[in-house]
Design a protein around this motif. Structure first.
Motif, mmCIF file in Angstrom:
data_model
loop_
_atom_site.group_PDB
_atom_site.id
_atom_site.type_symbol
_atom_site.label_atom_id
_atom_site.label_comp_id
_atom_site.label_asym_id
_atom_site.label_seq_id
_atom_site.Cartn_x
_atom_site.Cartn_y
_atom_site.Cartn_z
ATOM 1 N N LEU A 62 0.812 -1.217 0.000
ATOM 2 C CA LEU A 62 0.000 0.000 0.000
ATOM 3 C C LEU A 62 0.844 1.264 0.000
ATOM 4 O O LEU A 62 0.535 2.217 -0.722
ATOM 5 C CB LEU A 62 -0.941 -0.012 1.213
ATOM 6 C CG LEU A 62 -1.919 1.167 1.307
ATOM 7 C CD1 LEU A 62 -2.796 1.236 0.066
ATOM 8 C CD2 LEU A 62 -2.762 1.056 2.564
ATOM 9 N N VAL A 63 1.910 1.292 0.795
ATOM 10 C CA VAL A 63 2.716 2.515 0.891
ATOM 11 C C VAL A 63 3.329 2.908 -0.467
ATOM 12 O O VAL A 63 3.164 4.047 -0.920
ATOM 13 C CB VAL A 63 3.801 2.374 1.973
ATOM 14 C CG1 VAL A 63 4.758 3.574 1.941
ATOM 15 C CG2 VAL A 63 3.151 2.252 3.351
ATOM 16 N N PRO A 64 4.029 2.003 -1.164
ATOM 17 C CA PRO A 64 4.557 2.406 -2.474
ATOM 18 C C PRO A 64 3.456 2.681 -3.496
ATOM 19 O O PRO A 64 3.645 3.497 -4.402
ATOM 20 C CB PRO A 64 5.423 1.218 -2.901
ATOM 21 C CG PRO A 64 4.970 0.074 -2.076
ATOM 22 C CD PRO A 64 4.502 0.656 -0.786
ATOM 23 N N LEU A 65 2.307 2.010 -3.349
ATOM 24 C CA LEU A 65 1.208 2.278 -4.272
ATOM 25 C C LEU A 65 0.733 3.717 -4.137
ATOM 26 O O LEU A 65 0.487 4.400 -5.142
ATOM 27 C CB LEU A 65 0.046 1.313 -3.999
ATOM 28 C CG LEU A 65 -1.181 1.493 -4.897
ATOM 29 C CD1 LEU A 65 -0.832 1.177 -6.340
ATOM 30 C CD2 LEU A 65 -2.323 0.620 -4.415
ATOM 31 N N ILE A 66 0.615 4.207 -2.893
ATOM 32 C CA ILE A 66 0.185 5.590 -2.683
ATOM 33 C C ILE A 66 1.227 6.567 -3.220
ATOM 34 O O ILE A 66 0.912 7.483 -3.989
ATOM 35 C CB ILE A 66 -0.060 5.843 -1.182
ATOM 36 C CG1 ILE A 66 -1.270 5.030 -0.696
ATOM 37 C CG2 ILE A 66 -0.272 7.327 -0.914
ATOM 38 C CD1 ILE A 66 -1.482 5.087 0.800
ATOM 39 N N VAL A 67 2.483 6.354 -2.835
ATOM 40 C CA VAL A 67 3.542 7.289 -3.231
ATOM 41 C C VAL A 67 3.743 7.298 -4.737
ATOM 42 O O VAL A 67 3.718 8.353 -5.388
ATOM 43 C CB VAL A 67 4.867 6.929 -2.516
ATOM 44 C CG1 VAL A 67 6.011 7.804 -3.043
ATOM 45 C CG2 VAL A 67 4.718 7.092 -1.007
ATOM 46 N N PHE A 68 3.921 6.127 -5.329
ATOM 47 C CA PHE A 68 4.244 6.064 -6.752
ATOM 48 C C PHE A 68 2.998 6.158 -7.626
ATOM 49 O O PHE A 68 3.104 6.505 -8.799
ATOM 50 C CB PHE A 68 5.032 4.793 -7.057
ATOM 51 C CG PHE A 68 6.443 4.841 -6.556
ATOM 52 C CD1 PHE A 68 7.459 5.364 -7.350
ATOM 53 C CD2 PHE A 68 6.762 4.408 -5.279
ATOM 54 C CE1 PHE A 68 8.761 5.439 -6.883
ATOM 55 C CE2 PHE A 68 8.057 4.473 -4.806
ATOM 56 C CZ PHE A 68 9.066 4.994 -5.605
ATOM 57 N N GLY A 69 1.814 5.856 -7.059
ATOM 58 C CA GLY A 69 0.597 6.087 -7.819
ATOM 59 C C GLY A 69 0.405 7.575 -8.070
ATOM 60 O O GLY A 69 0.101 8.009 -9.186
#
Length: 419
Positions: A62-69
């Motif tokens: 979830l964390v990289p999905l939010i940042v890189f999304g």
């Protein structure tokens, strides 16, 4: 016969070669991606024998999905979208290959698996908003809704078929093979992306930093229709997604064994089966002009279905509970098709990437927040009240949102040329 044909998905977008290649490639690559979705938590559990470590996969994803999304959406507005799609697709493929290599080598390091998951999710966060943002550049304006319905059908097909294939395959092959098959199937999408035309940004010289990400949020805040499309989805998923209750319901409500067995599989498949049916029989969706009203009605139906699901589960009637999940899944497809279409048609092209980044984060993050709210509620009031009560909150919430943002209800798509 003619009436039935009109109900089936509108396949007009498939007449455009570039879109058709991406869509056909998506069929196999989405199924392949689901193999990895099954393989990662399975490997984590086999290495640790701990559900707590399996739960960490959600954090590492979830964390990289939010940042890189969000950043990927800004990149999609600043650089050639074909190039960005190519780089992110290669990145996903390389990490899939790395998953296979560590499994074959027997590294047996859970942190390596979690880091690879985070890296792959970061590439996915860049890839997904870019892939969505190119649709209006490939197709005529009035085919965007049909294209979104076709895309939803592929996603739901993969969500159903992929895990089933993974379960069958693990009966006679190793976990590492799942990673390898995912890697090989990604070559289909890579080929389709290579054949795309150049898709340079409509505004030259734009950067892709924090300021541009915040500009996307400011644009969203200034456009009520676009903002409302996110608000109602958050209401639907946070208040009304009961999947965290499925394991307990399978055992307590339906008398399944401790591992849930077939009952648990039916509960998890229910929404996906209905969503797939909604995509297959989406032929009438592109012709609806009052898309804001359609979203509100679809989410209200979703909420009512979750009320029905909770009550059916409380009564121990499995077939009725699964039926409510399936109808809710079909309603969710209708909502998703129109919400994604509104984002692509009502927004300027120079912010489409950033808005699709937000869309990716909301679509992926909303259900995870729903897991938290339903799990906590079930601990306090039980699974039946948590599921049915959540459905009631969805209906109340979407009505309040519609009254608070009447521009969304009044929104009517106006056909025009170009994108």
């Amino acid at each position: 016969m003619r009436h039935l044909r009109s109900l089936l998905a509108d396949t007009t977008p498939l007449q455009t070669p570039a879109y058709r290649r991406l869509w056909v490639a998506g069929i196999v690559t989405v199924i392949g991606a689901q193999l990895t979705v099954v393989a990662v938590p399975l490997q984590v559990y086999s290495l640790t024998r701990s559900s707590a470590y399996v739960g960490l996969t959600g954090v590492f994803a979830l964390v990289p999905l939010i940042v890189f999304g969000l950043w990927g959406g800004a990149l999609a507005d600043a650089v050639d979208r074909r190039t960005l799609l190519l780089v992110s697709t290669v990145g996903i493929g390389v990490t899939s290959l790395a998953f296979w290599a560590q499994a074959v080598a027997g590294v047996d390091n859970v942190w390596l698996v979690l880091v690879l998951l985070a890296v792959q999710t970061a590439f996915f966060g860049i890839n997904q908003p870019t892939r969505s943002a190119i649709i209006p550049r490939l197709l005529p304006f009035d085919q965007v809704a049909a294209a979104n319905a076709l895309n939803m059908s592929v996603f739901q097909l993969g969500a159903i078929v992929g895990p089933v294939l993974a379960g069958v395959a693990l009966g006679f092959t190793s976990l590492s093979t799942l990673y390898l098959v995912d890697t090989v199937l990604l070559l289909a999408t890579l080929h389709a992306v290579l054949r795309l035309p150049a898709l340079p940004p409509t505004v030259l010289g734009r950067k892709a930093g924090l300021r541009e990400v915040l500009d996307g949020f400011r644009y969203l805040a200034g456009h009520t229709v676009l903002l409302a499309s996110f608000v109602v989805d958050v209401i639907a998923m946070v208040a009304g997604m009961p999947r965290a209750l499925f394991p307990e319901m399978a055992v307590q409500s339906f008398g399944a064994p401790e591992d849930g067995g077939t009952v648990l599989g039916l509960l998890f498949a229910g929404i996906g089966i209905g969503a797939l049916a909604g995509g297959v029989f989406s032929g009438r969706l592109p012709g609806v002009a009052r898309q804001g009203v359609a979203v509100v009605v679809a989410i209200a139906v979703w909420g009512l279905c979750m009320v029905g699901f909770g009550l059916a589960a409380g009564a121990g009637v499995l077939w009725l509970a699964v039926a409510f999940l399936a109808v809710g899944g079909a309603a969710d497809t209708v909502s998703a098709v129109y919400r994604s279409t509104i984002l692509l048609q009502a927004a300027n092209d120079d912010v489409r990437g950033r808005l699709q980044g937000v869309f990716t984060v909301v679509v992926a993050g909303g259900p995870r927040l729903g897991d938290v709210t339903h799990g906590a509620s079930a601990a306090l009031v039980g699974t039946t009240a948590a599921a049915a009560g959540g459905g009631v909150l969805v209906v109340v919430g979407v009505v309040v949102a519609a009254l608070a943002m009447p521009a969304f209800v009044r929104y009517r798509v106006v056909s025009r040329a170009g994108g």
